[in-house]
Design a protein around this motif. Structure first.
Motif, PDB file in Angstrom:
ATOM      1  N   PHE A  11       0.826  -1.216   0.000  1.00  0.00           N
ATOM      2  CA  PHE A  11       0.000   0.000   0.000  1.00  0.00           C
ATOM      3  C   PHE A  11       0.859   1.264   0.000  1.00  0.00           C
ATOM      4  CE2 PHE A  11      -3.014   3.160   1.489  1.00  0.00           C
ATOM      5  CZ  PHE A  11      -4.190   2.793   0.851  1.00  0.00           C
ATOM      6  N   ASP A  12       1.876   1.312   0.829  1.00  0.00           N
ATOM      7  CA  ASP A  12       2.722   2.510   0.875  1.00  0.00           C
ATOM      8  C   ASP A  12       3.436   2.727  -0.449  1.00  0.00           C
ATOM      9  OD1 ASP A  12       1.913   2.957   3.479  1.00  0.00           O
ATOM     10  OD2 ASP A  12       3.703   2.066   4.372  1.00  0.00           O
ATOM     11  N   GLN A  13       3.816   1.642  -1.112  1.00  0.00           N
ATOM     12  CA  GLN A  13       4.443   1.772  -2.434  1.00  0.00           C
ATOM     13  C   GLN A  13       3.445   2.328  -3.437  1.00  0.00           C
ATOM     14  OE1 GLN A  13       7.777   1.028  -3.338  1.00  0.00           O
ATOM     15  NE2 GLN A  13       7.179   2.105  -5.217  1.00  0.00           N
ATOM     16  N   GLN A  14       2.190   1.891  -3.350  1.00  0.00           N
ATOM     17  CA  GLN A  14       1.164   2.441  -4.240  1.00  0.00           C
ATOM     18  C   GLN A  14       1.015   3.941  -4.052  1.00  0.00           C
ATOM     19  OE1 GLN A  14      -1.788  -1.492  -4.363  1.00  0.00           O
ATOM     20  NE2 GLN A  14      -2.491   0.378  -3.403  1.00  0.00           N
ATOM     21  N   VAL A  15       1.031   4.390  -2.803  1.00  0.00           N
ATOM     22  CA  VAL A  15       0.905   5.823  -2.533  1.00  0.00           C
ATOM     23  C   VAL A  15       2.101   6.563  -3.134  1.00  0.00           C
ATOM     24  CG1 VAL A  15       0.780   7.572  -0.723  1.00  0.00           C
ATOM     25  CG2 VAL A  15      -0.492   5.429  -0.472  1.00  0.00           C
ATOM     26  N   HIS A  16       3.292   6.021  -2.927  1.00  0.00           N
ATOM     27  CA  HIS A  16       4.482   6.601  -3.548  1.00  0.00           C
ATOM     28  C   HIS A  16       4.302   6.706  -5.060  1.00  0.00           C
ATOM     29  CE1 HIS A  16       8.210   6.002  -5.864  1.00  0.00           C
ATOM     30  NE2 HIS A  16       8.746   6.833  -4.991  1.00  0.00           N
ATOM     31  N   ASN A  17       3.816   5.643  -5.679  1.00  0.00           N
ATOM     32  CA  ASN A  17       3.671   5.614  -7.137  1.00  0.00           C
ATOM     33  C   ASN A  17       2.668   6.657  -7.620  1.00  0.00           C
ATOM     34  OD1 ASN A  17       5.410   3.448  -6.919  1.00  0.00           O
ATOM     35  ND2 ASN A  17       3.898   1.896  -7.471  1.00  0.00           N
ATOM     36  N   ALA A  18       1.604   6.869  -6.846  1.00  0.00           N
ATOM     37  CA  ALA A  18       0.621   7.884  -7.228  1.00  0.00           C
ATOM     38  C   ALA A  18       1.240   9.275  -7.210  1.00  0.00           C
ATOM     39  CB  ALA A  18      -0.585   7.821  -6.292  1.00  0.00           C
ATOM     40  N   PHE A  19       1.997   9.580  -6.176  1.00  0.00           N
ATOM     41  CA  PHE A  19       2.618  10.904  -6.106  1.00  0.00           C
ATOM     42  C   PHE A  19       3.736  11.063  -7.140  1.00  0.00           C
ATOM     43  CE2 PHE A  19       0.714  11.176  -1.791  1.00  0.00           C
ATOM     44  CZ  PHE A  19       0.037  12.367  -1.975  1.00  0.00           C
TER      45      PHE A  19
END
Length: 315
Positions: free
Chosen positions: A48-56
């Protein structure tokens, strides 16, 4: 096929941001027809944290950092737990790192979905390109939510029973079967399914020639695409597909450019919830008026041209 649309379409993308999800976001962020009101994050492809990174990172690459809020949603499926797809996507962006320290909006994803459905009642389009957990929570919280949404485009399922995570199940459905059943049973005025097989495998594949043409653009966005696309491209080719698959990008384009849909048919869908076929979508032609349609044929050249234009910085 045509559909009356406003000049800019209020849009939410609900995503488990990795690889093609990122490219779908680029389209939603850069195409002038889309008024992207929010990105809502749901458990899925990678941590999940990687997904957030990828979105930003995607917002940064698109030049839209600070323009569109990112809202955090469900970290687990309705039944509990998380089924990742890191064997396909790696970290989802080919090791690229964001240089910004932007933080998610404090408003939870479900609250944002409910608020925007009220603010844009009868106009809001939601494109769900990950598991359907956030939408299921929104339906549970507010029974009127579905009716306020103009159109829901779901990337999920298969028309012919061919899966990509099990022999029978497509990943987005399999990753939260209970949520998929709840959402497909909800009274949305219009739902379009963009499926894995046969649609994506026929009409939404970028082969080596197409990827090389993107690479030759030499823009920041094309460089981002090529690096983020490398892991799924290699995975897909190793599994007999002729290139990387882009159903998420097709789903966003379906919401903002209906001309990409060449054929669709009214259907009814049962989500298999038990046994070895858990996560399969049993699709049949609708016997009565149905708000649910499955895209059966899409304009792959139009999809590629739209992505090429975005990556070249032409929009």
């Amino acid at each position: 096929m045509t559909d009356a649309q406003p000049s800019r379409i209020p849009l939410v993308v609900d995503t488990d941001t990795a690889s093609d999800d990122c490219f779908a976001l680029l389209l939603a962020l850069r195409d002038p027809r889309a008024d992207l009101r929010a990105i809502t994050m749901v458990q899925g492809n990678v941590g999940f944290d990687q997904q957030v990174h990828n979105a930003f990172l995607t917002l940064e690459v698109a030049g839209r950092l600070g323009d569109v809020p990112v809202h955090l949603g469900a970290r687990e499926s309705l039944a509990g737990g998380w089924v990742g797809a890191e064997d396909v996507h790696g970290d989802g962006v080919g090791g690229q790192r964001r240089t910004n320290d932007a933080a998610p909006d404090p408003e939870p994803a479900v609250d944002a979905l409910l608020r925007l459905s009220r603010a844009h009642e009868g106009e809001l389009r939601i494109v769900a390109i990950g598991p359907l957990t956030n939408l299921a929570h929104a339906i549970d919280r507010d029974p009127g939510f579905a009716a306020r949404v103009r159109e829901l485009v779901i990337m999920g399922g298969s028309l012919d029973g061919v899966g990509n995570v099990t022999p029978h199940a497509e990943y987005n459905i399999y990753a939260d079967v209970e949520a998929a059943a709840a959402v497909l049973g909800a009274p949305f005025p219009r739902v379009r399914l963009v499926t894995w097989s046969p649609l994506t495998l026929r009409d939404a594949v970028f082969d080596a020639t197409r990827v090389a043409r993107i690479d030759a653009l030499g823009t920041a966005m094309s460089d981002f695409f090529v690096r983020a696309n490398r892991a799924p491209f290699d995975f897909d080719v190793a599994h007999g597909v002729g290139g990387s698959t882009h159903p998420d990008t097709l789903s966003v384009l379906t919401a903002i450019d209906p001309a990409v849909v060449l054929e669709e048919r009214a259907v009814e869908v049962d989500v298999v919830r038990a046994g070895e076929r858990r996560g399969a979508t049993d699709v049949r032609d609708a016997t009565a008026a149905s708000s649910l349609t499955a895209v059966t044929r899409a304009d792959g050249e139009r999809l590629y041209a739209a992505m090429l234009g975005i990556l070249a910085g032409e929009r």
